[in-house]
Write a protein that holds these residues in place. Structure first.
Motif, PDB file in Angstrom:
ATOM      1  N   TRP A  70       0.841  -1.235  -0.037  1.00 34.33           N
ATOM      2  CA  TRP A  70       0.109  -0.108   0.161  1.00 34.33           C
ATOM      3  C   TRP A  70       0.814   1.214   0.015  1.00 34.33           C
ATOM      4  O   TRP A  70       0.556   2.296  -0.745  1.00 34.33           O
ATOM      5  CB  TRP A  70      -0.907   0.063   1.235  1.00 34.33           C
ATOM      6  CG  TRP A  70      -2.230  -1.096   0.937  1.00 34.33           C
ATOM      7  CD1 TRP A  70      -2.358  -1.906   1.746  1.00 34.33           C
ATOM      8  CD2 TRP A  70      -3.103  -0.636   0.019  1.00 34.33           C
ATOM      9  NE1 TRP A  70      -3.669  -2.663   1.021  1.00 34.33           N
ATOM     10  CE2 TRP A  70      -4.055  -1.845   0.090  1.00 34.33           C
ATOM     11  CE3 TRP A  70      -3.283   0.368  -0.924  1.00 34.33           C
ATOM     12  CZ2 TRP A  70      -5.159  -2.000  -0.544  1.00 34.33           C
ATOM     13  CZ3 TRP A  70      -4.406  -0.039  -1.879  1.00 34.33           C
ATOM     14  CH2 TRP A  70      -5.213  -1.140  -1.724  1.00 34.33           C
ATOM     15  N   ALA A  74       0.767   4.329  -2.888  1.00 34.84           N
ATOM     16  CA  ALA A  74       0.572   5.642  -2.522  1.00 34.84           C
ATOM     17  C   ALA A  74       1.728   6.401  -3.127  1.00 34.84           C
ATOM     18  O   ALA A  74       1.388   7.449  -3.818  1.00 34.84           O
ATOM     19  CB  ALA A  74       0.478   5.843  -1.047  1.00 34.84           C
ATOM     20  N   TYR A  77       0.963   6.760  -7.103  1.00 32.25           N
ATOM     21  CA  TYR A  77      -0.054   7.866  -7.215  1.00 32.25           C
ATOM     22  C   TYR A  77       0.416   9.276  -7.261  1.00 32.25           C
ATOM     23  O   TYR A  77       0.130  10.147  -7.856  1.00 32.25           O
ATOM     24  CB  TYR A  77      -1.167   7.577  -6.338  1.00 32.25           C
ATOM     25  CG  TYR A  77      -1.996   6.343  -6.642  1.00 32.25           C
ATOM     26  CD1 TYR A  77      -2.321   5.735  -7.929  1.00 32.25           C
ATOM     27  CD2 TYR A  77      -2.409   5.428  -5.702  1.00 32.25           C
ATOM     28  CE1 TYR A  77      -2.914   4.981  -8.230  1.00 32.25           C
ATOM     29  CE2 TYR A  77      -3.025   4.178  -5.876  1.00 32.25           C
ATOM     30  CZ  TYR A  77      -3.384   3.965  -7.224  1.00 32.25           C
ATOM     31  OH  TYR A  77      -4.049   2.795  -7.327  1.00 32.25           O
ATOM     32  N   ASN A  95      -7.678  11.456  -4.424  1.00 31.76           N
ATOM     33  CA  ASN A  95      -8.663  10.342  -3.819  1.00 31.76           C
ATOM     34  C   ASN A  95      -7.826   9.020  -3.635  1.00 31.76           C
ATOM     35  O   ASN A  95      -7.949   8.239  -2.675  1.00 31.76           O
ATOM     36  CB  ASN A  95      -9.620  10.249  -4.835  1.00 31.76           C
ATOM     37  CG  ASN A  95     -10.935  10.482  -4.173  1.00 31.76           C
ATOM     38  OD1 ASN A  95     -11.028  10.478  -2.781  1.00 31.76           O
ATOM     39  ND2 ASN A  95     -12.056  10.123  -4.766  1.00 31.76           N
ATOM     40  N   GLU A  96      -7.192   8.376  -4.864  1.00 31.48           N
ATOM     41  CA  GLU A  96      -6.523   7.193  -4.734  1.00 31.48           C
ATOM     42  C   GLU A  96      -5.288   7.154  -3.730  1.00 31.48           C
ATOM     43  O   GLU A  96      -5.180   6.253  -2.987  1.00 31.48           O
ATOM     44  CB  GLU A  96      -5.682   6.963  -6.108  1.00 31.48           C
ATOM     45  CG  GLU A  96      -6.818   6.646  -7.091  1.00 31.48           C
ATOM     46  CD  GLU A  96      -7.428   5.254  -6.878  1.00 31.48           C
ATOM     47  OE1 GLU A  96      -7.230   4.605  -6.053  1.00 31.48           O
ATOM     48  OE2 GLU A  96      -8.374   4.898  -7.762  1.00 31.48           O
ATOM     49  N   HIS A  98      -5.342   9.183  -1.055  1.00 32.94           N
ATOM     50  CA  HIS A  98      -5.853   9.178   0.387  1.00 32.94           C
ATOM     51  C   HIS A  98      -6.400   7.571   0.901  1.00 32.94           C
ATOM     52  O   HIS A  98      -6.031   7.217   1.823  1.00 32.94           O
ATOM     53  CB  HIS A  98      -7.174  10.031   0.138  1.00 32.94           C
ATOM     54  CG  HIS A  98      -7.818  10.243   1.678  1.00 32.94           C
ATOM     55  ND1 HIS A  98      -7.404  10.879   2.598  1.00 32.94           N
ATOM     56  CD2 HIS A  98      -8.795   9.659   2.115  1.00 32.94           C
ATOM     57  CE1 HIS A  98      -8.093  10.856   3.448  1.00 32.94           C
ATOM     58  NE2 HIS A  98      -8.924  10.193   3.373  1.00 32.94           N
ATOM     59  N   ASN A  99      -6.973   6.960  -0.261  1.00 29.37           N
ATOM     60  CA  ASN A  99      -7.499   5.588  -0.109  1.00 29.37           C
ATOM     61  C   ASN A  99      -6.295   4.596   0.289  1.00 29.37           C
ATOM     62  O   ASN A  99      -6.495   4.007   1.267  1.00 29.37           O
ATOM     63  CB  ASN A  99      -8.046   5.323  -1.284  1.00 29.37           C
ATOM     64  CG  ASN A  99      -8.686   3.960  -0.985  1.00 29.37           C
ATOM     65  OD1 ASN A  99      -9.470   3.418  -0.131  1.00 29.37           O
ATOM     66  ND2 ASN A  99      -8.444   2.984  -2.243  1.00 29.37           N
ATOM     67  N   ALA A 100      -5.204   4.919  -0.413  1.00 27.29           N
ATOM     68  CA  ALA A 100      -3.980   3.886  -0.320  1.00 27.29           C
ATOM     69  C   ALA A 100      -3.249   4.190   0.929  1.00 27.29           C
ATOM     70  O   ALA A 100      -2.968   3.187   1.984  1.00 27.29           O
ATOM     71  CB  ALA A 100      -2.889   4.099  -1.229  1.00 27.29           C
ATOM     72  N   GLU A 101      -3.315   5.417   1.646  1.00 29.03           N
ATOM     73  CA  GLU A 101      -2.724   5.664   2.619  1.00 29.03           C
ATOM     74  C   GLU A 101      -3.567   5.240   3.849  1.00 29.03           C
ATOM     75  O   GLU A 101      -3.261   4.822   5.221  1.00 29.03           O
ATOM     76  CB  GLU A 101      -2.638   7.375   3.137  1.00 29.03           C
ATOM     77  CG  GLU A 101      -1.025   7.817   2.309  1.00 29.03           C
ATOM     78  CD  GLU A 101      -1.261   9.252   2.060  1.00 29.03           C
ATOM     79  OE1 GLU A 101      -2.194   9.927   2.618  1.00 29.03           O
ATOM     80  OE2 GLU A 101      -0.147   9.638   1.711  1.00 29.03           O
ATOM     81  N   ALA A 102      -4.997   5.316   3.743  1.00 28.08           N
ATOM     82  CA  ALA A 102      -5.906   4.564   4.607  1.00 28.08           C
ATOM     83  C   ALA A 102      -5.627   3.203   4.896  1.00 28.08           C
ATOM     84  O   ALA A 102      -5.873   2.606   5.958  1.00 28.08           O
ATOM     85  CB  ALA A 102      -7.437   4.975   4.374  1.00 28.08           C
ATOM     86  N   GLU A 103      -5.109   2.705   3.864  1.00 24.51           N
ATOM     87  CA  GLU A 103      -5.007   1.138   3.505  1.00 24.51           C
ATOM     88  C   GLU A 103      -3.770   0.714   4.223  1.00 24.51           C
ATOM     89  O   GLU A 103      -3.479  -0.140   5.216  1.00 24.51           O
ATOM     90  CB  GLU A 103      -5.009   0.569   2.310  1.00 24.51           C
ATOM     91  CG  GLU A 103      -6.557   0.334   1.444  1.00 24.51           C
ATOM     92  CD  GLU A 103      -7.345  -0.559   2.101  1.00 24.51           C
ATOM     93  OE1 GLU A 103      -6.828  -1.599   3.007  1.00 24.51           O
ATOM     94  OE2 GLU A 103      -8.619  -0.284   2.014  1.00 24.51           O
ATOM     95  N   LYS A 106      -4.415   1.091   7.960  1.00 21.40           N
ATOM     96  CA  LYS A 106      -5.359  -0.326   8.657  1.00 21.40           C
ATOM     97  C   LYS A 106      -4.391  -1.679   8.714  1.00 21.40           C
ATOM     98  O   LYS A 106      -4.397  -2.255   9.604  1.00 21.40           O
ATOM     99  CB  LYS A 106      -6.423  -0.513   7.373  1.00 21.40           C
ATOM    100  CG  LYS A 106      -7.611   0.246   7.783  1.00 21.40           C
ATOM    101  CD  LYS A 106      -8.725  -0.406   7.154  1.00 21.40           C
ATOM    102  CE  LYS A 106      -9.278   0.829   6.011  1.00 21.40           C
ATOM    103  NZ  LYS A 106     -10.318   0.000   5.149  1.00 21.40           N
TER     104      LYS A 106
END
Ligand SMILES: [Zn+2]
Length: 257
Positions: A70, A74, A77, A95-96, A98-103, A106
Motif C-alpha cells: 500500500w 501511494a 499515485y 483520492n487514490e 488518500h485511499n492507499a494511505e488509509a489502507e 489499516k
C-alpha cells in the motif's frame, strides 16, 4: 480348633493377600498408562502452542507485505499526480492516494495486533515447554516408584504362593475342594470367625452346643454357619487380636500404594 481348620485359616489369610496383590499388580499398567497419557497431553499442548506461534509469524509477514504494497501504491499515485494535466485527473489521484494511505494505516494496525499476539504466543510456547518438563520429570519419578512397588509386590506374590502351597499340602484334598467351592460363592472368603457366639461375617448366632465344640482344642468336627454356609472357626481372643492387627496392616499397605 480342628488342626485342618487351623491350616485353612492360614490358607484363607494367604488367599486374601494373594487377591490383594493380584489387584495391586493389575493396577500398575493402568497407572503407567495414565502417566504416559499426561506426558502425551503436555506434548500435544506444546505442539499446538508452537503451531499457533508459527501461524502468527506467517500472518505477520503477510501484513508486513501489505503495508509495503500500500505504501508503494501511494508513492506511485503521488508520482503520477505531478504529471497529470487535468484538474479532474489530479483530484482522482488525490483520492487514490488518500485511499492507499488509509489502507497503509489499516495494515499497520493489523500488523501491530499480530506483533502483540505473537508475544503472547511466544509466552504460551515457553509456558508449555516448562509444563512438559515438569510433567516428564514427575512421570519419571512415578515410573521409578511404580517399578519399585511392582518388584516388591512380585516378590511378595512368590512368597505367598509358596506359603499357599505349604498350607494346601497340610489339608486333605477334599477339604480343599470344599473350601474352594464355598470361597467361590462368597467372594473368596470361605471361613468365618465366631465372635460373641455369632458368625462374624453374616452376624447370625451360632447354636450354643456348636459354639462349645468350636472352643475345644480337641474338636475334630467341621461346622458351617447355618445361614451363610461358611466354615466356622473360633480363635481365642489373643490370637484373634493378633490376626486383626495383621489384617489392618495389610489394608493400610494397600491403601497407601
Ligand atoms: Zn454366617
Amino acid at each position: 480348633m480342628h488342626p485342618n481348620i487351623k491350616h485353612l485359616v492360614e490358607l484363607q489369610a494367604v488367599d486374601l493377600r494373594l487377591a490383594e496383590l493380584g489387584a495391586l499388580l493389575q493396577n500398575f499398567p493402568k497407572r503407567l498408562a495414565e502417566s504416559d497419557a499426561r506426558v502425551a497431553a503436555a506434548r500435544q499442548q506444546l505442539a499446538a502452542a508452537k503451531e499457533a506461534l508459527l501461524a502468527s509469524i506467517k500472518d505477520r509477514k503477510k501484513y508486513e507485505l501489505d503495508v509495503e504494497q500500500w505504501k508503494e501504491k501511494a508513492r506511485k499515485y503521488r508520482d503520477q499526480s505531478f504529471e497529470v494535466k487535468s484538474n479532474e485527473a489530479y483530484k482522482a489521484l488525490q483520492n487514490e492516494i488518500h485511499n492507499a494511505e488509509a489502507e497503509v494505516a489499516k495494515a499497520e494496525d493489523r500488523l501491530l495486533d499480530r506483533m502483540v499476539a505473537g508475544e503472547e504466543y511466544e509466552r504460551q510456547v515457553k509456558a508449555a515447554e516448562r509444563a512438559l518438563q515438569e510433567v516428564e520429570a514427575a512421570a519419571q519419578v512415578e515410573r521409578q516408584a511404580i517399578a519399585v512397588k511392582q518388584a516388591a509386590a512380585q516378590t511378595e506374590l512368590e512368597k505367598d504362593r509358596a506359603e499357599r502351597q505349604q498350607a494346601l499340602a497340610a489339608v486333605p484334598e477334599e477339604l480343599v475342594d470344599h473350601y474352594q467351592r464355598i470361597a467361590r460363592r462368597h467372594g473368596g472368603i470361605a471361613l468365618s470367625e465366631v465372635r460373641d457366639e455369632t458368625c462374624k461375617l453374616c452376624g447370625v448366632r451360632v447354636r450354643p452346643h456348636v459354639f462349645q465344640k468350636l472352643r475345644r482344642d480337641d474338636c475334630h468336627e467341621i461346622f458351617h454357619c447355618e445361614t451363610c454356609t461358611r466354615i466356622l472357626y473360633y480363635a481365642e481372643p489373643a490370637a484373634a487380636q493378633a490376626g486383626a492387627g495383621a489384617a489392618a496392616n495389610t489394608s493400610a499397605q494397600s491403601s497407601e500404594s
